[in-house]
Design a protein around this motif. Structure first.
Motif, PDB file in Angstrom:
ATOM      1  N   ILE A   1       1.058  -1.044  -0.085  1.00  0.00           N
ATOM      2  CA  ILE A   1       0.318  -0.195  -0.160  1.00  0.00           C
ATOM      3  C   ILE A   1       0.841   1.414   0.156  1.00  0.00           C
ATOM      4  CG2 ILE A   1      -1.766   1.432   0.713  1.00  0.00           C
ATOM      5  CD1 ILE A   1      -3.105  -1.693   2.725  1.00  0.00           C
ATOM      6  N   GLN A   2       1.818   1.060   0.519  1.00  0.00           N
ATOM      7  CA  GLN A   2       3.056   2.653   1.049  1.00  0.00           C
ATOM      8  C   GLN A   2       3.812   2.082  -0.453  1.00  0.00           C
ATOM      9  OE1 GLN A   2       5.267   1.460   4.342  1.00  0.00           O
ATOM     10  NE2 GLN A   2       4.119   2.471   5.450  1.00  0.00           N
TER      11      GLN A   2
ATOM     12  N   ASP B   1       5.894   3.344  -6.886  1.00  0.00           N
ATOM     13  CA  ASP B   1       7.411   2.777  -6.377  1.00  0.00           C
ATOM     14  C   ASP B   1       6.192   1.170  -7.527  1.00  0.00           C
ATOM     15  OD1 ASP B   1       8.728   4.864  -6.125  1.00  0.00           O
ATOM     16  OD2 ASP B   1       8.709   4.033  -3.518  1.00  0.00           O
ATOM     17  N   VAL B   2       5.049   0.894  -7.156  1.00  0.00           N
ATOM     18  CA  VAL B   2       4.240   0.147  -7.324  1.00  0.00           C
ATOM     19  C   VAL B   2       3.546   0.275  -8.427  1.00  0.00           C
ATOM     20  CG1 VAL B   2       2.778  -2.225  -6.659  1.00  0.00           C
ATOM     21  CG2 VAL B   2       4.986  -1.845  -5.261  1.00  0.00           C
TER      22      VAL B   2
ATOM     23  N   TYR C   1      -6.484   6.050   2.138  1.00  0.00           N
ATOM     24  CA  TYR C   1      -5.662   5.945   1.919  1.00  0.00           C
ATOM     25  C   TYR C   1      -5.358   4.731   0.945  1.00  0.00           C
ATOM     26  CZ  TYR C   1      -0.292   6.092   2.891  1.00  0.00           C
ATOM     27  OH  TYR C   1       1.202   6.304   2.683  1.00  0.00           O
ATOM     28  N   THR C   2      -5.816   3.775   1.562  1.00  0.00           N
ATOM     29  CA  THR C   2      -6.033   2.250   0.898  1.00  0.00           C
ATOM     30  C   THR C   2      -6.271   2.651  -0.413  1.00  0.00           C
ATOM     31  OG1 THR C   2      -5.625   0.609   2.093  1.00  0.00           O
ATOM     32  CG2 THR C   2      -6.353  -0.080   0.466  1.00  0.00           C
TER      33      THR C   2
ATOM     34  N   LEU D   1      -2.298   3.528   8.212  1.00  0.00           N
ATOM     35  CA  LEU D   1      -1.444   2.345   8.227  1.00  0.00           C
ATOM     36  C   LEU D   1      -0.047   2.547   8.833  1.00  0.00           C
ATOM     37  CD1 LEU D   1      -1.682   0.918   5.435  1.00  0.00           C
ATOM     38  CD2 LEU D   1       0.040   2.661   4.415  1.00  0.00           C
ATOM     39  N   VAL D   2       0.130   3.427   9.385  1.00  0.00           N
ATOM     40  CA  VAL D   2       1.479   3.807   9.934  1.00  0.00           C
ATOM     41  C   VAL D   2       1.146   3.094  11.665  1.00  0.00           C
ATOM     42  CG1 VAL D   2       2.072   5.597   9.034  1.00  0.00           C
ATOM     43  CG2 VAL D   2       0.612   5.851  11.098  1.00  0.00           C
ATOM     44  N   ASP D   3      -0.079   1.750  11.531  1.00  0.00           N
ATOM     45  CA  ASP D   3      -0.396   1.848  12.672  1.00  0.00           C
ATOM     46  C   ASP D   3      -0.176   0.529  12.924  1.00  0.00           C
ATOM     47  OD1 ASP D   3      -0.313   4.057  14.493  1.00  0.00           O
ATOM     48  OD2 ASP D   3      -2.904   3.706  14.344  1.00  0.00           O
TER      49      ASP D   3
END
Length: 756
Positions: free
Chosen positions: A450-451, A457-458, A477-478, A733-735
């Motif tokens: 996801i990041q 980058d993907v 975010y996703t 997402l950072v969690d």
């Protein structure tokens, strides 16, 4: 076609046994609603039958070993009926509805349209999905993959429904392309279990089987709602109670399955409304308090060993473990006051649990996502193993660790190569057998993918089954990350949110369901799956495919692979003609799959060898290793609550069958939060009051859900709970856990107050 009118929400505390007539009525209503009164009952008679039927596409609980003919459950029947629906999503449907319109539909409304019938391509100009031939669809995927500057610009996601044969081909394709970007749903559920068991025992799986469950003296069931997540376990619990075993349920919520059940396939019990207890003790730790609870039990056993030499199995500890003295010192140094505070359970109740454990000659500890989806999930599972090692509960009948995998064949996916951190030994063997040069560097998991999509980058995302957009954390975010991709490909049976949230180009590739006949040039094919306890068996579909234009999952993988790797020496076409050829290659490449084609056709299939069960530990020390991690601080700060996300009963993963949750007494409502009554009073909140929920992430950012209805529930103070996927938005997402890289969906820090 869109969402149905909203009905008035209701809440009535549930006081009935799990399963039984309530499940029977629910199944009947569901069959009537889906108009499957013929094929539905036919499927029930074929599901989970050894080598002649199809494996339930729901949970991964093992099949009965004694020839039971109705080894089924309510949710399994719903799942199969949902797949066998007569409704169709064809080119006419897509011509009538733009993607923008569909984005406003509920997730239930999307899936309720029925089965996908042919490949579809997103057309940006018209905002419609339009038909595309299989040949052109594969060419489109192949071209996108070949034109990447680096194979690591693609990511290949897998859900747990993928069979072993398709799984093996999928990872082979990715690695022949040159990437280990193989995220899967394990990254979000049992990654902590695999890493912990690997570190402690040298194996990423549990060591027990169903026969052990039938022989144990004590069962400790942790962090799982059995009635909804692994309903066939109810049979094992009922049988354990009948023979006098002790059954301890450990969960912040006392679920229906933790009290009583009527086993549906027991005709006399059903006829006489005879209930069976499914627990002898229920303990409610605070969310995240399981590790402290296990530490408390271990401390009690160690204290008892001072006067009772039989409290510990010292011979086992001396011969088969490493690190015991350090662990004993850590337990002794941990004050009871800290254990009580962090677990949320009083010392008296912990001692009761310890007595059950001490008095049992053989104990099994079983757990699910309530244990793993935490920052300290790996340490908690290792603490479970510590407790088992103290009394030698490993390598003998009726004893050991038993993680509950929640999705059919998710364990098989990992066994057959879906792993973004592959072992060098696996890659060496794959290279030798398949004549490829697989990449050695670790790839991306779910969070990393996801990041990377968000960064650009993907560029190509391929999803084999599942509903990635809804299953992942931090929903907005996703969504944005998926939208950044140049191409998203979803291999699916039904319409879902991941088709609506897509890249600049998008494909929907419809596949056969588990219930459907897979006819290839070599005849009717079977696929294999692995259950929660490492049994591998065949699954054979019974029903004519929903459309003549569907392909099997192995055929879709092979089609993409040939288009992306035109010069490949891998015999992709030959593999699809006869899946025995895939299994012959797997037998050479995968440890434990020797003589695969013969053994998988044995009654009940075969069990993959578990070295730790034989007291062979593939750890650095060559022994089972105690862990000595400190207790984490899981007590919420003043004014905050720890919120855990979970499924409703009328739901399977992201598939929602209705807005009801029978076992928790809920009707017509999903936008809710369960709270302790004292926490509600403290905040001036009454039943059904609308509330606003705010989560605070590690980086200080905040996320909000507004207007959810508060429901008073039997849950410890400082804790709250609600449904995924709606509440996934609260988990940033950072969690994610620094131990397992799993999203911390069971321990979200929130504040809740009356709606503004």
């Amino acid at each position: 076609m869109g969402p149905a009118p909203e009905a008035e929400p209701e809440f009535h505390p549930y006081h009935h046994p799990a399963a039984g007539w309530g499940a029977a009525k629910s199944v009947t209503r569901f069959l009537l609603r889906e108009r499957e009164l013929v094929d539905g009952p036919r499927a029930i008679m074929k599901m989970n039958h050894e080598n002649t039927g199809f494996d339930c596409p729901g949970c991964a609980w093992p099949d009965d070993t004694k020839g039971l003919k109705l080894d089924i459950c309510e949710n399994g029947i719903k799942h199969v009926t949902w797949e066998m629906t007569r409704k169709r999503v064809d080119r006419k449907f897509f011509a009538e509805h733009t993607v923008s319109e569909l984005s406003r539909w509920s997730d239930f409304a999307l899936e309720d349209q029925g089965r996908l019938t042919e490949p579809m391509r997103y057309d940006l100009e018209s905002d419609h999905y339009v038909p595309i031939s299989w040949k052109d669809a594969f060419a489109m995927v192949g071209r996108a993959l070949r034109e990447l500057d680096d194979p690591n610009q693609a990511s290949f996601y897998t859900s747990g429904r993928l069979g072993n044969e398709a799984t093996f081909l999928y990872q082979l394709m990715a690695r022949e392309l040159g990437t280990n970007n193989l995220p899967d749903c394990s990254n979000m559920c049992h990654e902590a279990s695999g890493r912990a068991l690997q570190a402690s025992l040298g194996t990423g799986k549990g060591t027990v089987d169903l026969k052990d469950w039938e022989a144990t003296d004590a069962l400790f069931i942790m962090g799982v709602n059995v009635a909804s997540n692994a309903p066939r376990m109810l049979t094992a619990l009922a049988e354990a109670h009948h023979r006098g075993a002790q059954i301890v349920h450990i969960n912040p919520l006392v679920e229906a399955a933790a009290t009583r059940t009527i086993v549906p396939h027991d005709i006399m019990d059903m006829a006489l409304f005879k209930t069976t207890r499914t627990s002898t003790l229920n303990v409610q730790p605070r969310i995240g308090g399981d590790m402290a609870l296990m530490r408390g039990m271990a401390k009690a056993v160690l204290e008892q060993s001072r006067t009772d030499p039989k409290a510990l199995d010292q011979e086992f500890i001396d011969r088969h473990t490493w690190g015991f003295e350090k662990y004993r010192d850590v337990c002794e140094a941990t004050p009871w006051e800290e254990i009580e505070l962090q677990s949320g359970v009083g010392r008296g109740d912990i001692l009761k649990m310890a007595r059950v454990y001490r008095d049992a000659d053989r104990s099994i500890v079983s757990w699910c996502l309530g244990v793993t989806q935490h920052e300290h999930g790996v340490d908690t599972v290792r603490e479970i193993v510590n407790l088992l090692l103290l009394r030698g509960n490993l390598g003998r009948e009726g004893a050991g660790p038993s993680p509950v995998r929640g999705h059919s064949n998710v364990q098989g996916n990992r066994t057959c190569g879906i792993d973004h951190r592959p072992h060098p030994e696996f890659l060496d063997r794959l290279a030798e057998v398949c004549k490829i040069d697989p990449p050695r560097e670790h790839g991306l998991d779910t969070i990393g993918t996801i990041q990377a999509m968000d960064r650009g980058d993907v560029k190509v995302f391929i999803g084999m089954g599942g509903n990635f957009a809804l299953a992942a954390p931090d929903t907005p975010y996703t969504y944005e990350a998926l939208g950044n991709c140049e191409l998203t490909v979803q291999v699916s049976t039904k319409l879902n949110r991941s088709h609506i949230v897509h890249g600049r180009q998008a494909l929907i590739l419809p596949c056969l369901g588990r219930t459907e006949k897979d006819q290839q040039r070599g005849g009717l094919q079977s696929t294999s799956v692995e259950d929660s306890m490492s049994m591998v068996h065949l699954s054979v579909g019974m029903k004519r495919p929903a459309s003549p234009h569907l392909l099997s999952e192995p055929a879709i993988v092979a089609g993409m692979a040939r288009a992306a790797l035109p010069d490949s020496d891998t015999p992709w076409e030959s593999y699809i003609e006869d899946y025995d050829r895939i299994r012959d290659t797997m037998a050479q490449a995968l440890d434990g799959f020797e003589d695969f084609n013969r053994r998988v056709r044995l009654p009940l299939g075969f069990r993959i060898k578990q070295p730790a069960r034989e007291l062979v530990f593939l750890t650095p020390s060559g022994a089972a290793e105690f862990s000595s991690a400190p207790l984490p601080d899981v007590v919420p700060a003043a004014g905050t609550l720890a919120l855990g996300t979970m499924r409703s009963h009328d739901q399977w993963n992201t598939t929602i069958y209705s807005d009801n949750d029978r076992y928790r007494g809920i009707k017509n409502l999903r936008t809710l939060v369960f709270m302790n009554a004292d926490d509600m009073r403290e905040r001036g909140i009454e039943e059904f009051d609308p509330v606003d929920i705010t989560s605070t992430a590690k980086d200080g950012s905040k996320r909000h859900l507004n207007g959810y209805l508060a429901i008073p529930y039997d849950i410890p103070r400082g804790c709250a709970a609600g449904y995924m996927p709606e509440m996934n938005i609260l988990c940033a997402l950072v969690d994610y856990s620094t131990q397992s890289d799993q999203p911390i969906m069971k321990h979200v820090k929130v504040t809740i107050g009356p709606a503004a």
